[in-house]
Design an enzyme around this catalytic site. Structure first.
Site, PDB file in Angstrom:
ATOM      1  N   ASP A  10      -2.142  -2.081  10.160  1.00  0.00           N
ATOM      2  CA  ASP A  10      -2.351  -2.216   9.271  1.00  0.00           C
ATOM      3  C   ASP A  10      -3.281  -3.637   8.595  1.00  0.00           C
ATOM      4  O   ASP A  10      -3.409  -2.834   7.445  1.00  0.00           O
ATOM      5  CB  ASP A  10      -1.020  -1.881   7.870  1.00  0.00           C
ATOM      6  CG  ASP A  10      -0.522  -0.303   8.679  1.00  0.00           C
ATOM      7  OD1 ASP A  10      -0.992   0.827   8.960  1.00  0.00           O
ATOM      8  OD2 ASP A  10       0.688  -0.032   8.565  1.00  0.00           O
ATOM      9  N   PRO A  20       9.738  -3.572  -0.644  1.00  0.00           N
ATOM     10  CA  PRO A  20      10.551  -3.100  -0.072  1.00  0.00           C
ATOM     11  C   PRO A  20      10.774  -3.780   1.820  1.00  0.00           C
ATOM     12  O   PRO A  20       9.565  -2.628   1.544  1.00  0.00           O
ATOM     13  CB  PRO A  20      11.088  -2.325  -0.344  1.00  0.00           C
ATOM     14  CG  PRO A  20      10.252  -1.490  -1.745  1.00  0.00           C
ATOM     15  CD  PRO A  20       9.104  -2.529  -1.745  1.00  0.00           C
ATOM     16  N   GLY A  27       5.215  -3.978   4.311  1.00  0.00           N
ATOM     17  CA  GLY A  27       4.915  -5.650   3.595  1.00  0.00           C
ATOM     18  C   GLY A  27       5.156  -6.573   4.413  1.00  0.00           C
ATOM     19  O   GLY A  27       4.218  -7.610   3.964  1.00  0.00           O
ATOM     20  N   GLY A  28       5.093  -6.670   5.653  1.00  0.00           N
ATOM     21  CA  GLY A  28       4.368  -7.632   6.871  1.00  0.00           C
ATOM     22  C   GLY A  28       3.135  -7.815   6.983  1.00  0.00           C
ATOM     23  O   GLY A  28       2.882  -8.269   6.823  1.00  0.00           O
ATOM     24  N   LYS A  31       0.811  -1.052   0.411  1.00  0.00           N
ATOM     25  CA  LYS A  31       0.488  -0.689   0.295  1.00  0.00           C
ATOM     26  C   LYS A  31       0.708   1.133  -0.072  1.00  0.00           C
ATOM     27  O   LYS A  31       2.626   1.182   0.085  1.00  0.00           O
ATOM     28  CB  LYS A  31      -0.674   0.006   0.951  1.00  0.00           C
ATOM     29  CG  LYS A  31      -0.298  -0.458   2.825  1.00  0.00           C
ATOM     30  CD  LYS A  31       0.120   1.311   2.998  1.00  0.00           C
ATOM     31  CE  LYS A  31       0.852   0.832   4.857  1.00  0.00           C
ATOM     32  NZ  LYS A  31       1.837   2.271   4.870  1.00  0.00           N
TER      33      LYS A  31
END
Ligand code: ATP
Length: 286
Positions: free
Chosen positions: A137, A95, A102-103, A11
């Protein structure tokens, strides 16, 4: 279903305002999040032996119980009593430490995949509660698309889809830890605030120039002072024709918004020539 492979999307924060600090020390945000077409790939295989095994192609991302996707699988097992084993393989492209979730998106994808593989034993509200317990998130990443997220990530309002555009995403060499970013912000003397209602209205009007004008991130100035590459990349994007550019989340990734595909690709290539990991992607709608 014993084997499943899915894309796990990152995102950007079209805007991010730090609204305040709660009594328990948590910062509250007003942020408009947008899923973009940059993704990791996750494969899950059910196995006979109990327990979780994990493989990740990046050696510096843990592939054990410290991995947030592992934690997601562990919580799913605890909530459902699933009594088999799981082998999870993650191929990273998003990245790491870039503010692109990402996680978090890997955790959300694992929750969605396991629920699908096991015949949907967990309903949406419970899945969202598990997601929130993993990170602010993660609930957004479960849903994807365009959302206004408030509070500590638990208040989510779906917004109008983002209109067609091109987004250049560039990772500075430095990474930023989200936890440290709040400390840096708290010490910063010239804290900036941004109005989320302008972004909500611009999305409703499907007006890409107004969306660009409403971009802004409270973390950008303080983190940019520590990591000048962020401001250099932003300046380069603007100089090459981006409608606007900003840092995403708590950094360090910078994104530029374009309505012209040629300019977007030229900017991507110029940043790649400077050896930055750079991608040109589209918004992903729900
Ligand atoms: P956010 O946007 O949610 O603040 P981020 O994009 O800045 O997150 P991540 O890429 O999620 O940051 O990585 C942050 C830390 O989490 C890294 O130190 C990384 O080793 C660790 N980590 C644990 N699990 C994962 C995972 N599945 N993918 C990426 N990083 C992970």
């Amino acid at each position: 279903m014993d084997r499943l492979k899915r894309e796990s999307y990152g995102k950007i924060n079209l805007m991010l305002n730090i609204a305040g600090v709660r009594e328990d020390g948590y910062h509250t945000l007003e942020t408009v999040m947008q899923t973009v077409g940059l993704y990791d790939t996750i494969e899950i295989v059910k196995k006979a032996e109990k327990g979780i095994t994990m493989h990740c192609d990046l050696p510096y991302v843990p592939s054990d119980e410290r991995n947030i996707a592992w934690k997601a699988a562990d919580k799913f097992i605890a909530h459902t009593g699933f009594d088999g084993g799981l082998d999870i393989t993650i191929q990273k492209t998003i990245p790491v430490g870039g503010g692109m979730a990402g996680g978090s998106t890997n955790a959300a994808t694992v929750l969605n995949m396991l629920n699908e593989m096991c015949g949907m034993p967990i309903r949406d509200p419970e899945l969202e509660a598990i997601a929130l317990s993993l990170g602010a998130d993660v609930p957004f990443c479960l849903k994807k698309g365009t959302y206004l997220c408030e509070g500590i990530g638990e208040i989510m309002t779906r917004l109008a889809d983002m209109p067609k555009c091109f987004i250049v995403v560039c990772k500075p060499r430095a990474s930023v830890s989200s936890k440290n970013a709040y400390g840096v912000y708290d010490q910063y003397p010239n804290q900036q605030h941004f109005d989320h209602t302008r972004m909500v209205q611009a999305l409703r009007n499907r007006d890409i120039r107004a969306i660009a004008a409403a971009m802004g991130n409270s973390f950008e100035a303080p983190i940019g002072e520590l990591c000048p590459e962020i401001l250099e990349i932003k300046a380069k994007m603007l100089q090459m024709g981006a409608l606007n550019a900003a840092m995403t989340g708590s950094g360090s990734v910078v994104f530029g918004l374009f309505d012209n595909v040629d300019l977007a690709h030229k900017t991507k290539n110029a940043l790649r020539a400077e050896r930055y990991r750079t991608f040109c992607v589209r918004p992903v709608n729900r």
